[in-house]
Design an enzyme around this catalytic site. Structure first.
Site, PDB file in Angstrom:
ATOM      1  N   ARG A 121      37.754  40.093  54.115  1.00  0.00           N
ATOM      2  CA  ARG A 121      37.333  39.654  52.790  1.00  0.00           C
ATOM      3  C   ARG A 121      36.948  40.850  51.936  1.00  0.00           C
ATOM      4  O   ARG A 121      36.461  41.853  52.453  1.00  0.00           O
ATOM      5  CB  ARG A 121      36.120  38.730  52.893  1.00  0.00           C
ATOM      6  N   ASP A 129      34.557  41.316  48.325  1.00  0.00           N
ATOM      7  CA  ASP A 129      33.672  40.568  47.436  1.00  0.00           C
ATOM      8  C   ASP A 129      34.314  40.379  46.066  1.00  0.00           C
ATOM      9  O   ASP A 129      35.257  41.094  45.693  1.00  0.00           O
ATOM     10  CB  ASP A 129      32.348  41.314  47.256  1.00  0.00           C
ATOM     11  N   ARG A 183      28.364  47.890  49.707  1.00  0.00           N
ATOM     12  CA  ARG A 183      27.606  47.935  48.461  1.00  0.00           C
ATOM     13  C   ARG A 183      26.102  48.081  48.735  1.00  0.00           C
ATOM     14  O   ARG A 183      25.396  48.765  47.998  1.00  0.00           O
ATOM     15  CB  ARG A 183      27.893  46.679  47.635  1.00  0.00           C
TER      16      ARG A 183
END
Length: 253
Positions: A49, A51, A197
């Site tokens: 994945r 974001d 992040r």
């Protein structure tokens, strides 16, 4: 025949890679193009994945097709023409039947881009900072990451993952000599949701002098997300590369 599709995308307009209800995703957009050409539902499965708002210079997805290599290449060419300008399919390669885009990957590399200067042609694709960061201190802290395996402190809360164990192979900051941008590179066997992040946001605290490298180490050891820094904005993060064992790939001739 199982194939790996190599692709790239600007994630600005998407809620992330993975298909989800009531929100546009990169996976869904590609599957719709493939299904239109093949005139039947067609699924792909990505290497992981990303974001919402995160980009990919290289994402890999696997697909099973009743097509030979030349036919598969033509399919990708046609699908690429149907896709919007912010998604590009670059190539398709045959792999062994057990190859899996997600579980066969041995490494994933992300980069985060920071600029002190105004960049009119890339303002939405890099993070502009208005103050200096101490690169040496941030690199001292980043060098600690390969010594840990539990990254609960940098994981999005309340996810469905079974383990927060990751093996970081490298993590460092450098200044690009051509653009002057500050670039963070991190490679690991896998990443948790929001992990890069959160790491970048916490390293910013080190670079600003609000946290020492020793404090950074203690944040990881605590396995507590509330002790880490805020997540860095998504728009400056890129999935750069996905690595696989050579034995997964079949000859192209």
């Amino acid at each position: 025949m199982r194939y790996f599709i190599y692709l790239s995308y600007n994630g600005t307009a998407y809620s992330g890679w993975q298909t989800q209800p009531n929100a546009p995703s990169v996976q869904e957009t590609i599957e719709r193009a493939l299904s239109t050409i093949l005139q039947q539902p067609t699924a792909i499965l990505g290497a992981g994945r990303t974001d919402a708002g995160v980009h990919a210079r290289e994402m890999v997805a696997h697909i099973d097709l009743p097509l030979d290599l030349e036919e598969a290449r033509h399919l990708i060419f046609r699908a690429d023409r149907l896709l919007p300008k912010d998604i590009a399919l670059s190539r398709i390669v045959p792999v062994v039947p057990e190859a899996h885009a997600r579980f066969s990957a041995v490494g994933r590399t992300y980069r985060y881009y920071v600029s002190r200067e105004k960049m009119p042609f890339a303002q939405d694709l890099v993070l502009r900072m208005y103050f200096d960061l101490d690169i040496e201190r941030m690199n001292e802290a980043a060098s600690l990451l390969p010594h840990f395996t539990d990254f609960t402190s940098f994981s999005k809360l309340h996810t469905d993952v079974k383990t927060n164990i990751c093996h970081v192979q490298e993590a460092y900051w450098r200044r690009d000599p051509e653009t002057g941008m500050l670039v963070f590179t991190i490679t690991a066997d896998r990443f948790l949701r929001n992990m890069v992040r959160a790491i970048v946001g916490t390293l910013f605290q080190v670079g600003k002098g609000r946290m020492s490298p020793e404090d950074f180490s203690r944040v990881i050891e605590a396995e507590d997300r509330s002790l880490a820094g805020s997540s860095a904005p998504a728009h400056a993060l890129y999935l750069e590369r996905v690595d696989y064992p050579e034995e997964l790939f079949l000859p192209l001739d």
